[in-house]
Design a protein around this motif. Sequence first.
Motif, short mmCIF file in Angstrom:
data_model
loop_
_atom_site.label_atom_id
_atom_site.label_comp_id
_atom_site.label_asym_id
_atom_site.label_seq_id
_atom_site.Cartn_x
_atom_site.Cartn_y
_atom_site.Cartn_z
N PHE A 1 -1.65 7.45 5.04
CA PHE A 1 -0.80 7.21 6.21
C PHE A 1 0.67 7.29 5.84
O PHE A 1 1.46 7.94 6.53
N TYR A 2 1.05 6.66 4.74
CA TYR A 2 2.44 6.70 4.33
C TYR A 2 2.87 8.12 3.94
O TYR A 2 4.02 8.52 4.13
N LEU B 1 -13.29 8.99 5.70
CA LEU B 1 -12.65 8.32 4.56
C LEU B 1 -12.85 9.08 3.26
O LEU B 1 -11.95 9.16 2.42
N ALA B 2 -14.07 9.63 3.07
CA ALA B 2 -14.37 10.32 1.81
C ALA B 2 -13.46 11.51 1.58
O ALA B 2 -13.15 11.86 0.43
N LEU C 1 -2.94 4.78 14.22
CA LEU C 1 -3.20 4.83 12.78
C LEU C 1 -2.89 3.50 12.08
O LEU C 1 -3.66 3.09 11.20
N PRO C 2 -1.78 2.81 12.40
CA PRO C 2 -1.56 1.51 11.74
C PRO C 2 -2.71 0.54 11.96
O PRO C 2 -3.09 -0.20 11.03
N ALA C 3 -3.27 0.52 13.15
CA ALA C 3 -4.42 -0.36 13.41
C ALA C 3 -5.63 0.08 12.60
O ALA C 3 -6.39 -0.76 12.09
N MET C 4 -5.81 1.39 12.46
CA MET C 4 -6.93 1.90 11.66
C MET C 4 -6.74 1.55 10.19
O MET C 4 -7.70 1.27 9.48
N VAL C 5 -5.48 1.58 9.72
CA VAL C 5 -5.21 1.19 8.34
C VAL C 5 -5.55 -0.28 8.14
O VAL C 5 -6.16 -0.68 7.14
N ALA C 6 -5.17 -1.11 9.11
CA ALA C 6 -5.46 -2.55 9.03
C ALA C 6 -6.96 -2.81 9.03
O ALA C 6 -7.44 -3.75 8.37
N ASP C 7 -7.73 -1.97 9.75
CA ASP C 7 -9.19 -2.14 9.82
C ASP C 7 -9.92 -1.48 8.66
O ASP C 7 -11.15 -1.56 8.58
N GLY C 8 -9.19 -0.78 7.80
CA GLY C 8 -9.83 -0.11 6.68
C GLY C 8 -10.46 1.21 7.03
O GLY C 8 -11.23 1.76 6.24
N ARG C 9 -10.14 1.76 8.20
CA ARG C 9 -10.73 3.04 8.62
C ARG C 9 -9.85 4.23 8.27
O ARG C 9 -10.23 5.38 8.47
N PHE C 10 -8.64 3.94 7.77
CA PHE C 10 -7.74 5.02 7.37
C PHE C 10 -6.96 4.54 6.15
O PHE C 10 -6.46 3.40 6.12
N ARG C 11 -6.86 5.41 5.15
CA ARG C 11 -6.20 5.02 3.90
C ARG C 11 -4.71 4.78 4.13
O ARG C 11 -4.01 5.60 4.73
#
Length: 488
Positions: free
Chosen positions: A328-329, A276-277, A314-324
């Motif tokens: 993603f967009y 994330l950093a 990736l959408p699931a990771m975005v929902a979990d806060g593990r990917f910005r």
Amino acid sequence: MPDTPEFLTPPTLPADADALLKLAARSMFDTLARTAMGTLVVDRRHRIVWISEGYKRFLPALGHAEDDFVGRLVEEVVPNTLMAHVIDSGQPMLVDLLTNQAGTFLVSRLPLRDEHGEVIGAMGMVLLDHPETTMQPLITKFSHLQRELDDARRQLAAQRRPKFTVASFIGASPQAMEVKRQARRVAQTDSTVLLLGETGTGKELLAHAIHAASGRAARAFVGVNIAAVPDSLLEAEFFGVAPGAFTGADRKGRDGKFKLADGGTLFLDEIGDMPLALQSKLLRVLQEQEVEPLGSNTVQRVDVRIIAATSRDLPAMVADGRFRADLFYRLNVLPIRLPALRERMADLEALIEALADDIARRSGLPHKSLEPDALALLARHRWPGNIRELRNVLEQATLMTDDMTLTAGHFRHVEAQDGGSGPAIEAAVEPLPVAAGASTPKSLPQAIAELECRAIREALAATGGNKLAASRLLGISRATLYEKLPHL
């Protein structure tokens, strides 16, 4: 009274300085034309206007007749000449080496100017036609540098040459044809591409293919597997390091992947494993097309086309806060989903044929064909490892037998897992006969390898295919896990 010797007779001097300069120029020209082994004069349009008798003897070796040069561009008559550069720059080249079909020559080139100082042409002179006889050290050094330059150019061209094209994506099924169509379409743009698909579906191959079909094909293609680089080194890997940025750093600094890919394409494999950093810094580079090396206050402009790939949701990771979400967009501009092998089994036979050819070429063994029963068996398998798993199975079966035709018996471990979800780890060979009631003990390395494969598969199953979580569960680094995955 005797006549005065000619050398004591004072010359008749012109009445003004201009006439003197003109006489000196004419005298110098006549002297150089007589003493040089060959002389030519070129006008401001780079066209030959005069050539000396001595220069004419070099023309046959250059493929020209003696009367076939006046009025022609000098670069058409004399390969590798720099006369045009002398005219355009107005700067002389007093001593240079010229090499072409006629040999190697020591030459001098001088610009010619009118009374206003404007360049109106140039004069070139061949001072030596065989300088290797009298200037051996200089010629040897020149030849050595020329060979090094040619080697560097060949290596650079080989590195820039795309490894794969769209045609390298094997298959004629509707799913494969759609992937090829999308790849050719996105190659015509500079927008970011996101390749989605399970591991082993050919995402890296398609990234090369898109680059090869794009307007950046002549420039660099640089790839980096994010999951294989330790988190602490990722920033330096991407953005580079300034000279002396930290203890132990290269005093000359080091360019990052973005700088190396400037003008070309940067392939970010396993983008879902980026910490994330670092995601926020990557987002800024994508938006601004600027990088700032570690330890530097200088911003460097880059022109890079991004192709990212991931086997994760990736959408699931975005929902979990593990990917910005914003990253993603930014990446998901032109998404292409690569189908799993089980979704395009119509391509299985063509893939097997292509892989068998490549295995034979790399191993030096003859090409081995498959019997119908072997093809039928492989067609029933689920192939969770996709084309990478298929290659592994074929390679092991090819190398572990001398048979020229592979049957279902050579793939009995695949048959044991028919319809299952685990990867085929080993293509079988016929076991050695053993006495009744006895068993053949496994070697220690074999037993360790099988235990290791089983532990990795169980960890991946427990984490839903999340390689970072699986590596932590196993107590190994992501890089180590990725090194072992091809052997599963």
